[in-house]
Design a protein around this motif. Sequence first.
Motif, PDB file in Angstrom:
ATOM      1  N   ASP A  77       0.836  -1.194   0.000  1.00 47.42           N
ATOM      2  CA  ASP A  77       0.000   0.000   0.000  1.00 47.42           C
ATOM      3  C   ASP A  77       0.877   1.253   0.000  1.00 47.42           C
ATOM      4  O   ASP A  77       1.965   1.256   0.592  1.00 47.42           O
ATOM      5  N   PRO A  78       0.420   2.331  -0.633  1.00 45.64           N
ATOM      6  CA  PRO A  78       1.288   3.505  -0.837  1.00 45.64           C
ATOM      7  C   PRO A  78       1.836   4.118   0.443  1.00 45.64           C
ATOM      8  O   PRO A  78       3.052   4.289   0.581  1.00 45.64           O
ATOM      9  N   MET A  79       0.971   4.466   1.402  1.00 46.99           N
ATOM     10  CA  MET A  79       1.442   5.111   2.622  1.00 46.99           C
ATOM     11  C   MET A  79       2.281   4.151   3.465  1.00 46.99           C
ATOM     12  O   MET A  79       3.246   4.552   4.117  1.00 46.99           O
ATOM     13  N   THR A  80       1.912   2.871   3.450  1.00 50.22           N
ATOM     14  CA  THR A  80       2.677   1.863   4.171  1.00 50.22           C
ATOM     15  C   THR A  80       4.079   1.739   3.587  1.00 50.22           C
ATOM     16  O   THR A  80       5.077   1.656   4.322  1.00 50.22           O
ATOM     17  N   PHE A  81       4.168   1.756   2.261  1.00 51.28           N
ATOM     18  CA  PHE A  81       5.462   1.668   1.599  1.00 51.28           C
ATOM     19  C   PHE A  81       6.311   2.897   1.914  1.00 51.28           C
ATOM     20  O   PHE A  81       7.526   2.788   2.141  1.00 51.28           O
ATOM     21  N   LEU A  82       5.683   4.081   1.957  1.00 54.66           N
ATOM     22  CA  LEU A  82       6.410   5.308   2.281  1.00 54.66           C
ATOM     23  C   LEU A  82       6.929   5.271   3.715  1.00 54.66           C
ATOM     24  O   LEU A  82       8.079   5.629   3.986  1.00 54.66           O
ATOM     25  N   ALA A  83       6.071   4.835   4.654  1.00 53.59           N
ATOM     26  CA  ALA A  83       6.509   4.738   6.053  1.00 53.59           C
ATOM     27  C   ALA A  83       7.644   3.717   6.205  1.00 53.59           C
ATOM     28  O   ALA A  83       8.603   3.936   6.959  1.00 53.59           O
ATOM     29  N   LEU A  84       7.554   2.588   5.488  1.00 57.58           N
ATOM     30  CA  LEU A  84       8.617   1.576   5.531  1.00 57.58           C
ATOM     31  C   LEU A  84       9.922   2.152   4.987  1.00 57.58           C
ATOM     32  O   LEU A  84      11.000   1.911   5.556  1.00 57.58           O
ATOM     33  N   ARG A  85       9.821   2.921   3.923  1.00 54.63           N
ATOM     34  CA  ARG A  85      11.003   3.568   3.338  1.00 54.63           C
ATOM     35  C   ARG A  85      11.672   4.490   4.356  1.00 54.63           C
ATOM     36  O   ARG A  85      12.888   4.448   4.543  1.00 54.63           O
ATOM     37  N   TYR A  86      10.885   5.311   5.035  1.00 58.94           N
ATOM     38  CA  TYR A  86      11.439   6.240   6.011  1.00 58.94           C
ATOM     39  C   TYR A  86      12.017   5.501   7.219  1.00 58.94           C
ATOM     40  O   TYR A  86      13.044   5.900   7.769  1.00 58.94           O
ATOM     41  N   ALA A  87      11.354   4.426   7.631  1.00 63.24           N
ATOM     42  CA  ALA A  87      11.858   3.645   8.757  1.00 63.24           C
ATOM     43  C   ALA A  87      13.233   3.058   8.428  1.00 63.24           C
ATOM     44  O   ALA A  87      14.142   3.044   9.276  1.00 63.24           O
ATOM     45  N   CYS A  88      13.395   2.578   7.195  1.00 67.04           N
ATOM     46  CA  CYS A  88      14.692   2.020   6.790  1.00 67.04           C
ATOM     47  C   CYS A  88      15.775   3.094   6.808  1.00 67.04           C
ATOM     48  O   CYS A  88      16.919   2.839   7.221  1.00 67.04           O
ATOM     49  N   VAL A  89      15.434   4.312   6.354  1.00 65.51           N
ATOM     50  CA  VAL A  89      16.416   5.400   6.359  1.00 65.51           C
ATOM     51  C   VAL A  89      16.859   5.708   7.785  1.00 65.51           C
ATOM     52  O   VAL A  89      18.049   5.870   8.069  1.00 65.51           O
ATOM     53  N   VAL A  90      15.899   5.787   8.707  1.00 66.79           N
ATOM     54  CA  VAL A  90      16.226   6.092  10.109  1.00 66.79           C
ATOM     55  C   VAL A  90      17.089   4.984  10.710  1.00 66.79           C
ATOM     56  O   VAL A  90      18.067   5.258  11.421  1.00 66.79           O
ATOM     57  N   VAL A  91      16.762   3.720  10.411  1.00 61.82           N
ATOM     58  CA  VAL A  91      17.535   2.593  10.932  1.00 61.82           C
ATOM     59  C   VAL A  91      18.963   2.618  10.395  1.00 61.82           C
ATOM     60  O   VAL A  91      19.924   2.262  11.107  1.00 61.82           O
ATOM     61  N   ILE A  92      19.151   3.042   9.152  1.00 56.10           N
ATOM     62  CA  ILE A  92      20.497   3.118   8.572  1.00 56.10           C
ATOM     63  C   ILE A  92      21.287   4.280   9.162  1.00 56.10           C
ATOM     64  O   ILE A  92      22.469   4.152   9.507  1.00 56.10           O
ATOM     65  N   LEU A  93      20.625   5.444   9.296  1.00 57.45           N
ATOM     66  CA  LEU A  93      21.343   6.648   9.707  1.00 57.45           C
ATOM     67  C   LEU A  93      21.670   6.676  11.202  1.00 57.45           C
ATOM     68  O   LEU A  93      22.668   7.294  11.596  1.00 57.45           O
ATOM     69  N   ALA A  94      20.857   6.043  12.025  1.00 54.79           N
ATOM     70  CA  ALA A  94      21.090   6.110  13.472  1.00 54.79           C
ATOM     71  C   ALA A  94      22.458   5.548  13.860  1.00 54.79           C
ATOM     72  O   ALA A  94      23.233   6.219  14.570  1.00 54.79           O
ATOM     73  N   PRO A  95      22.836   4.325  13.442  1.00 55.13           N
ATOM     74  CA  PRO A  95      24.188   3.846  13.796  1.00 55.13           C
ATOM     75  C   PRO A  95      25.289   4.634  13.094  1.00 55.13           C
ATOM     76  O   PRO A  95      26.392   4.775  13.644  1.00 55.13           O
ATOM     77  N   VAL A  96      25.022   5.146  11.877  1.00 48.38           N
ATOM     78  CA  VAL A  96      26.019   5.979  11.196  1.00 48.38           C
ATOM     79  C   VAL A  96      26.298   7.236  12.011  1.00 48.38           C
ATOM     80  O   VAL A  96      27.440   7.686  12.143  1.00 48.38           O
ATOM     81  N   LEU A  97      25.240   7.802  12.589  1.00 52.88           N
ATOM     82  CA  LEU A  97      25.406   8.988  13.431  1.00 52.88           C
ATOM     83  C   LEU A  97      26.296   8.679  14.631  1.00 52.88           C
ATOM     84  O   LEU A  97      27.182   9.466  14.983  1.00 52.88           O
ATOM     85  N   CYS A 149       3.465  12.577   1.222  1.00 53.70           N
ATOM     86  CA  CYS A 149       2.171  12.129   1.729  1.00 53.70           C
ATOM     87  C   CYS A 149       1.027  12.614   0.848  1.00 53.70           C
ATOM     88  O   CYS A 149       0.133  11.847   0.483  1.00 53.70           O
ATOM     89  N   PHE A 150       1.042  13.888   0.497  1.00 54.02           N
ATOM     90  CA  PHE A 150      -0.044  14.424  -0.326  1.00 54.02           C
ATOM     91  C   PHE A 150      -0.026  13.824  -1.732  1.00 54.02           C
ATOM     92  O   PHE A 150      -1.081  13.626  -2.331  1.00 54.02           O
ATOM     93  N   THR A 151       1.164  13.520  -2.249  1.00 53.15           N
ATOM     94  CA  THR A 151       1.233  12.863  -3.551  1.00 53.15           C
ATOM     95  C   THR A 151       0.585  11.486  -3.502  1.00 53.15           C
ATOM     96  O   THR A 151      -0.232  11.124  -4.368  1.00 53.15           O
ATOM     97  N   TYR A 152       0.923  10.713  -2.488  1.00 51.20           N
ATOM     98  CA  TYR A 152       0.354   9.367  -2.372  1.00 51.20           C
ATOM     99  C   TYR A 152      -1.143   9.416  -2.077  1.00 51.20           C
ATOM    100  O   TYR A 152      -1.921   8.614  -2.600  1.00 51.20           O
ATOM    101  N   LEU A 153      -1.572  10.364  -1.230  1.00 46.52           N
ATOM    102  CA  LEU A 153      -2.997  10.496  -0.928  1.00 46.52           C
ATOM    103  C   LEU A 153      -3.786  10.920  -2.162  1.00 46.52           C
ATOM    104  O   LEU A 153      -4.924  10.491  -2.362  1.00 46.52           O
ATOM    105  N   SER A 154      -3.189  11.765  -2.999  1.00 50.09           N
ATOM    106  CA  SER A 154      -3.852  12.168  -4.235  1.00 50.09           C
ATOM    107  C   SER A 154      -4.052  10.967  -5.152  1.00 50.09           C
ATOM    108  O   SER A 154      -5.122  10.793  -5.758  1.00 50.09           O
ATOM    109  N   LEU A 155      -3.035  10.116  -5.260  1.00 46.78           N
ATOM    110  CA  LEU A 155      -3.182   8.885  -6.041  1.00 46.78           C
ATOM    111  C   LEU A 155      -4.282   8.005  -5.473  1.00 46.78           C
ATOM    112  O   LEU A 155      -5.081   7.429  -6.212  1.00 46.78           O
TER     113      LEU A 155
END
Length: 297
Positions: free
Chosen positions: A36-56, A86-92
């Motif tokens: 699902d669009p919003m779920t995929f977007l949230a998963l994408r952001y979660a992966c970025v945070v998980v990658i950047l936290a140990p790098v920090l 979010c608005f792009t995915y909600l518009s779709l």
Amino acid sequence: MPPAAPPPWLKAAPALFLLLWSSGFVVLKVGLAYADPMTFLALRYACVVVILAPVLLLVRPPMPRGASVWGHLAMVGLLLQAGYFCFTYLSLKQGMSAGGIALITSLQPILIGLLAPAIAHEQVDARRWAGLGLGVSGAALVIVAKASIDVLSPLGLLFAVCALLCITGGTLYEKRFGTQTHPVASNLVQYAVGLAVTAPLAFWLEPMRIEWTGPLWASLAYLVVGNSLVAITLLLTMIRHGEASRVSALFFLVPPCTAIIALAILDEPIPPLAWPGMALAAIGILLVTRARPASPR
């Protein structure tokens, strides 16, 4: 403090940004077949945070100092990561066609040109206005040739306009208030804000369907690294060291570049009408980004 000198790799940033950003639309189309669009977007952001936290923790870059700096980073994350996507995915989701959303958001450089003098203290001369006009005409030709621009829902149209306002506001806000924060720290703050917004929306609006397939993993990996980490960092760096109206004009070339990449990867044909549109967009970019002639002394 005077602005820092542009990094030496900045000259290559526009071409790399266009390649990553444009191909992201094609890769996203693959991923959305399995989530699902919003779920995929949230998963994408979660992966970025998980990658950047140990790098920090490993890099230990200088952290932002002062509440105002934290607030500026959070606002850019709210406008770009949460608002625009979010608005792009909600518009779709509300029935707006991809072509319709692309046509509306391609007006961003025009809005930047109108607002930059007041907000970012930039002057847009007649030559650059001509380039902006050619650019938006070329982008519109490519979009109309490639896809339907039907508006099936007034709410979908409203969300598309909100996406346009968010990416315009984020660009101008970064130019006006952007700070020389280390990219690891700034990205972590901005994507944490995006995750804090998208995860509750996905839980509220969707069944949060995810099919863990190879194409989904490949799409997710590319969007996390190529778009969320590299392309956004390039975009914000270009805005910080250049004029917002010139940088935003690069978005005129996104529909043509996306069409060419879709032809190469997904075997999607390019209609004849799209080719003159690509030429118009390219000419518009040349007019907008060409340096002003030096004034005689």
